[in-house]
Motif scaffolding. Structure first.
Motif, PDB file in Angstrom:
ATOM      1  N   UNK A   1      25.115  89.494  65.668  1.00  0.00           N
ATOM      2  CA  UNK A   1      23.661  89.715  65.654  1.00  0.00           C
ATOM      3  C   UNK A   1      23.154  90.031  64.253  1.00  0.00           C
ATOM      4  N   UNK A   2      24.037  90.495  63.376  1.00  0.00           N
ATOM      5  CA  UNK A   2      23.653  90.756  61.978  1.00  0.00           C
ATOM      6  C   UNK A   2      24.048  89.603  61.060  1.00  0.00           C
ATOM      7  N   UNK A   3      25.100  88.895  61.426  1.00  0.00           N
ATOM      8  CA  UNK A   3      25.628  87.800  60.606  1.00  0.00           C
ATOM      9  C   UNK A   3      25.683  86.537  61.469  1.00  0.00           C
ATOM     10  N   UNK A   4      24.546  85.878  61.671  1.00  0.00           N
ATOM     11  CA  UNK A   4      24.467  84.776  62.636  1.00  0.00           C
ATOM     12  C   UNK A   4      25.105  83.468  62.185  1.00  0.00           C
ATOM     13  N   UNK A   5      25.544  83.393  60.930  1.00  0.00           N
ATOM     14  CA  UNK A   5      26.145  82.166  60.423  1.00  0.00           C
ATOM     15  C   UNK A   5      27.306  82.514  59.497  1.00  0.00           C
ATOM     16  N   UNK A   6      28.356  81.714  59.541  1.00  0.00           N
ATOM     17  CA  UNK A   6      29.535  82.002  58.723  1.00  0.00           C
ATOM     18  C   UNK A   6      30.133  80.715  58.172  1.00  0.00           C
ATOM     19  N   UNK A   7      30.748  80.836  57.003  1.00  0.00           N
ATOM     20  CA  UNK A   7      31.469  79.727  56.378  1.00  0.00           C
ATOM     21  C   UNK A   7      32.953  80.071  56.405  1.00  0.00           C
ATOM     22  N   UNK A   8      33.763  79.177  56.952  1.00  0.00           N
ATOM     23  CA  UNK A   8      35.206  79.398  56.975  1.00  0.00           C
ATOM     24  C   UNK A   8      35.752  79.117  55.572  1.00  0.00           C
ATOM     25  N   UNK A   9      35.988  80.171  54.828  1.00  0.00           N
ATOM     26  CA  UNK A   9      36.292  80.023  53.410  1.00  0.00           C
ATOM     27  C   UNK A   9      37.771  79.762  53.143  1.00  0.00           C
TER      28      UNK A   9
ATOM     29  N   UNK B   1      49.752  79.834  66.548  1.00  0.00           N
ATOM     30  CA  UNK B   1      49.316  81.234  66.544  1.00  0.00           C
ATOM     31  C   UNK B   1      49.555  81.922  65.201  1.00  0.00           C
ATOM     32  N   UNK B   2      49.831  81.139  64.188  1.00  0.00           N
ATOM     33  CA  UNK B   2      50.219  81.768  62.919  1.00  0.00           C
ATOM     34  C   UNK B   2      49.123  81.766  61.861  1.00  0.00           C
ATOM     35  N   UNK B   3      47.936  81.230  62.177  1.00  0.00           N
ATOM     36  CA  UNK B   3      46.898  81.103  61.159  1.00  0.00           C
ATOM     37  C   UNK B   3      45.753  82.085  61.392  1.00  0.00           C
ATOM     38  N   UNK B   4      45.400  82.791  60.341  1.00  0.00           N
ATOM     39  CA  UNK B   4      44.194  83.617  60.355  1.00  0.00           C
ATOM     40  C   UNK B   4      43.176  82.941  59.451  1.00  0.00           C
ATOM     41  N   UNK B   5      41.963  82.741  59.931  1.00  0.00           N
ATOM     42  CA  UNK B   5      40.914  82.057  59.167  1.00  0.00           C
ATOM     43  C   UNK B   5      39.880  83.085  58.728  1.00  0.00           C
ATOM     44  N   UNK B   6      39.579  83.089  57.412  1.00  0.00           N
ATOM     45  CA  UNK B   6      38.686  84.100  56.843  1.00  0.00           C
ATOM     46  C   UNK B   6      37.263  83.565  56.671  1.00  0.00           C
ATOM     47  N   UNK B   7      36.312  84.064  57.474  1.00  0.00           N
ATOM     48  CA  UNK B   7      34.918  83.629  57.359  1.00  0.00           C
ATOM     49  C   UNK B   7      34.119  84.520  56.412  1.00  0.00           C
TER      50      UNK B   7
ATOM     51  N   UNK C   1      33.891  73.354  54.142  1.00  0.00           N
ATOM     52  CA  UNK C   1      33.378  73.114  55.491  1.00  0.00           C
ATOM     53  C   UNK C   1      31.937  73.587  55.618  1.00  0.00           C
ATOM     54  N   UNK C   2      31.211  73.024  56.570  1.00  0.00           N
ATOM     55  CA  UNK C   2      29.819  73.421  56.783  1.00  0.00           C
ATOM     56  C   UNK C   2      29.768  74.737  57.561  1.00  0.00           C
ATOM     57  N   UNK C   3      28.682  75.496  57.410  1.00  0.00           N
ATOM     58  CA  UNK C   3      28.562  76.771  58.129  1.00  0.00           C
ATOM     59  C   UNK C   3      28.545  76.551  59.648  1.00  0.00           C
ATOM     60  N   UNK C   4      28.991  77.562  60.364  1.00  0.00           N
ATOM     61  CA  UNK C   4      28.942  77.520  61.824  1.00  0.00           C
ATOM     62  C   UNK C   4      28.118  78.701  62.322  1.00  0.00           C
ATOM     63  N   UNK C   5      27.457  78.513  63.446  1.00  0.00           N
ATOM     64  CA  UNK C   5      26.705  79.601  64.056  1.00  0.00           C
ATOM     65  C   UNK C   5      27.695  80.593  64.683  1.00  0.00           C
TER      66      UNK C   5
END
Length: 508
Positions: free
Chosen positions: A333-341, A447-453, A491-495
Motif C-alpha cells: 500500500x506504500x510501495x505499489x510498484x517495484x523493479x526486480x533489480x 527454491x534457491x533464488x531470492x529476487x531483490x525488488x 526488467x519493467x516495473x511490476x505492480x
C-alpha cells in the motif's frame, strides 16, 4: 577551447540569441549555464531570478529553437542544463550522449493560435489554405513545435508550408507576429498563447490528441552537476518553479517538494549492502543530498514500517530495496510498484573441504550436527529458509539442530569461522569473499533464488529523487555483479498488488 566558444557565439548570433545573465549575486559561485527552449523563456527567466535571489547562484540563460540549441551544445560541449521543448529533442540529445538526469517540467500540446475572437473564423486545416489567409509556421529544423507539427500533419504540413506567409526558428517569434497582426494564424504550443496579449487557441483535430513534455536535462559536460541538479529540483518543485509555470498558463509536471538539501531515507535488506553502499555515496555526492540508510533483515524493516504506519513520519523510508520479493506485499500500500533489480542464490555453506560430507538440506537433520539458520521473524533469508524446509517436510528435524538463529547471514558465517557451527544456510554472496575458507552446496533449483525488488514510496516527498536513484543504480550494474548478484535490472516495473508468490512462500 577558444574555437568552440567562438563557434557557440556564432551559432547564437545566427539564431538571434545571446546569453542572458541576471545580475550576479555577491560572492556567487560559478554561474549555471542553461540552454533553454525559447517557448518557455518567460517562466524560466522568472524562476532563475527567484533561484538566484534565494541561493546566490547566478543563472545564465541562452534561448533559441531547440534544434539550434542542440547544435550549440554539440559544438561547444559545455554548459550545465538543456531545457528541451519536446520529447523528440530530448531523444536526440540522448542519442548524442550529451545528457544525464532528467526533470519533466511542463506538458504542452500543439494548437492553432489566432487573434482573440477568431475574426477570420479559422478552425480547420482547410480554412488555413484559403486565399488571403496569412499563416506563420515554426521552422521544423530549428523549433520543436515545428518538428512535432510536421510529423503529425504529414502531407498537410507540406501544403501549409508551401503557402505560409512566414516561417521562423522559434515559437515565440511567430506568436509575436500574430500578436502584432502581421499574420492571421500560427501553429504554436498551447502554453505559448497566454504569454501574448490578444491571442486565443483553436484545437485542430489533427493535433488535439498529442502532447509533449518540456524537460530539463543535466548536461554531460557540466562541471558542477550538484548545482545543476539542485536547480532542476527547484524548476520542478510545486511551490517554486511549478507555481511560476502554472501562473503563466503552463501545465506543470509536479516534482518533489523543495528542499535545498534533501535527505532520502532508504531501507535495505542487509545482503544488498556490499553492492549499493558505495554507489549510494556516489549518488549522494552528485545530487548534493544526504541519504539515511537502514540495513537490516526485511522482517525487522517491515515491522518498523508497520509500527510507524504514518508515512508522514520523517523516518519512514522513501525507498525500499528488499532482500526478496516476498517482503513487498506486506508494504504494497506504500510501495505499489517495484523493479526486480537483482537475484541472489541461497546455499548451504560449509567449511572448506566439507568435512561432514553435507550434500542436501536433509543432511542438516543428522544427529549432533550444529546448524545455523537466520531468524524467520527478523530476516528475509530466515523466512525463505523456513519456507523451503517446511515445503520439503524438513523444518522440524533441521530446526532441532539449529543451535543459532540470527538476523543476517553474515553473523552465521562468522560463527562458522570460529568453529561453533558445522553448516549454515546463507546467500552465496555471504561467503564469496572467503573462497579459501568456505564452499557452497546448492539447493533445489526451484527454491534457491531470492529476487531483490527496488521500490519508491508512492507518497514520498522525494519520489522523483527516489526514481533518479533507481536510474543511477541501473547505471552501476557492475557494482552488483562484482558483489555476487545476478542482474535483473532491465526488467519493467511490476505492480506490487500483482505479485503472485508460490503457496510455499506466502506469509501466513
Amino acid at each position: 577551447m577558444m574555437k568552440k566558444i567562438l563557434a557557440v557565439l556564432c551559432l547564437a548570433a545566427l539564431a538571434g540569441g545571446a546569453w542572458v545573465a541576471l545580475r550576479p549575486a555577491k560572492g556567487s559561485a560559478t554561474p549555471l549555464m542553461v540552454f533553454c527552449a525559447a517557448g518557455i523563456k518567460q517562466p524560466v527567466e522568472e524562476i532563475a531570478a527567484a533561484y538566484q535571489k534565494e541561493t546566490g547562484i547566478e543563472v545564465r540563460l541562452q534561448y533559441g529553437g531547440t534544434g539550434t540549441l542542440l547544435s550549440q551544445i554539440k559544438v561547444a560541449h559545455q554548459g550545465d542544463l538543456f531545457i528541451a521543448a519536446d520529447d523528440g529533442a530530448l531523444a536526440d540529445a540522448k542519442k548524442m550522449g550529451v545528457t544525464r538526469e532528467e526533470f519533466q517540467i511542463v506538458r504542452q500540446k500543439p494548437v492553432l493560435a489566432v487573434a482573440a475572437g477568431n475574426p477570420r473564423k479559422l478552425g480547420s486545416l482547410a480554412a488555413l489554405k484559403q486565399e488571403g489567409i496569412k499563416l506563420a509556421l515554426p521552422n521544423p529544423e530549428a523549433a520543436s513545435i515545428g518538428r512535432v507539427a510536421k510529423k503529425l500533419l504529414g502531407a498537410e504540413w507540406d501544403a501549409l508550408a508551401a503557402k505560409a506567409a512566414v516561417m521562423k526558428p522559434t515559437v515565440t517569434e511567430i506568436a509575436a507576429d500574430l500578436s502584432l497582426g502581421a499574420v492571421d494564424a500560427a501553429i504554436v504550443w498551447d502554453s505559448t498563447v497566454p504569454q501574448f496579449k490578444g491571442l486565443e487557441k483553436v484545437e485542430l483535430p489533427e493535433l488535439a490528441k498529442h502532447a509533449e513534455f518540456a524537460t530539463a536535462a543535466v548536461l554531460d559536460s557540466s562541471k558542477q552537476p550538484s548545482e545543476a541538479l539542485k536547480f532542476g529540483r527547484y524548476l520542478t518543485a510545486p511551490d517554486k518553479g511549478g507555481a511560476a509555470f502554472n501562473k503563466q498558463g503552463f501545465t506543470s509536471v509536479p516534482g518533489d517538494a523543495w528542499v535545498a538539501r534533501p535527505d532520502l531515507v532508504l531501507y535495505s535488506g542487509s545482503v544488498n549492502r556490499t553492492a549499493i553502499e558505495g554507489v549510494l555515496q556516489q549518488f549522494a555526492t552528485r545530487e548534493g543530498i544526504s541519504i539515511s540508510t537502514v540495513f537490516n533483515g526485511c522482517g525487522i524493516l517491515c515491522a518498523a514500517m508497520k509500527t510507524m504506519e504514518d508515512s508522514a513520519n520523517p523516518k519512514y523510508p522513501d525507498v525500499y530495496y528488499a532482500c526478496d520479493i516476498c517482503f513487498v506485499p506486506p508494504v504494497a500500500h506504500r510501495f505499489p510498484e517495484a523493479v526486480m533489480l537483482t537475484e541472489a542464490e541461497i546455499v548451504i555453506a560449509v567449511p572448506k573441504g566439507n568435512p561432514n560430507n553435507i550434500q542436501t538440506l536433509g543432511d542438516l537433520a543428522r544427529p549432533g550436527l550444529r546448524v545455523g539458520l537466520c531468524n524467520a521473524e527478523q530476516s528475509t533469508l530466515g523466512f525463505l529458509t523456513q519456507s523451503i524446509l517446511k515445503s520439503m517436510n524438513l523444518l522440524e528435524s533441521v530446526s532441532k539442530n539449529a543451535s543459532s538463529q540470527v538476523p543476517t547471514g553474515d553473523f552465521l558465517v562468522n560463527q562458522m569461522r570460529t568453529g561453533s557451527l558445522d553448516a549454515v544456510v546463507v546467500y552465496r554472496i555471504n561467503i564469496m569473499a572467503k573462497p579459501d575458507e568456505f564452499e557452497a552446496i546448492p539447493l533445489p533449483a526451484d527454491k534457491s533464488k531470492a529476487v531483490q525488488p527496488f521500490a519508491v514510496r508512492e507518497d514520498s516527498a522525494h519520489k522523483q529523487l527516489g526514481r533518479r536513484l533507481l536510474a543511477f543504480l541501473r547505471e552501476h550494474r557492475d557494482s552488483f555483479e562484482k558483489a555476487g548478484f545476478a542482474w535483473r535490472g532491465e526488467t519493467t516495473p511490476v505492480k506490487s498488488a500483482d505479485i503472485v508468490l508460490p503457496d510455499w512462500l506466502k506469509q501466513k
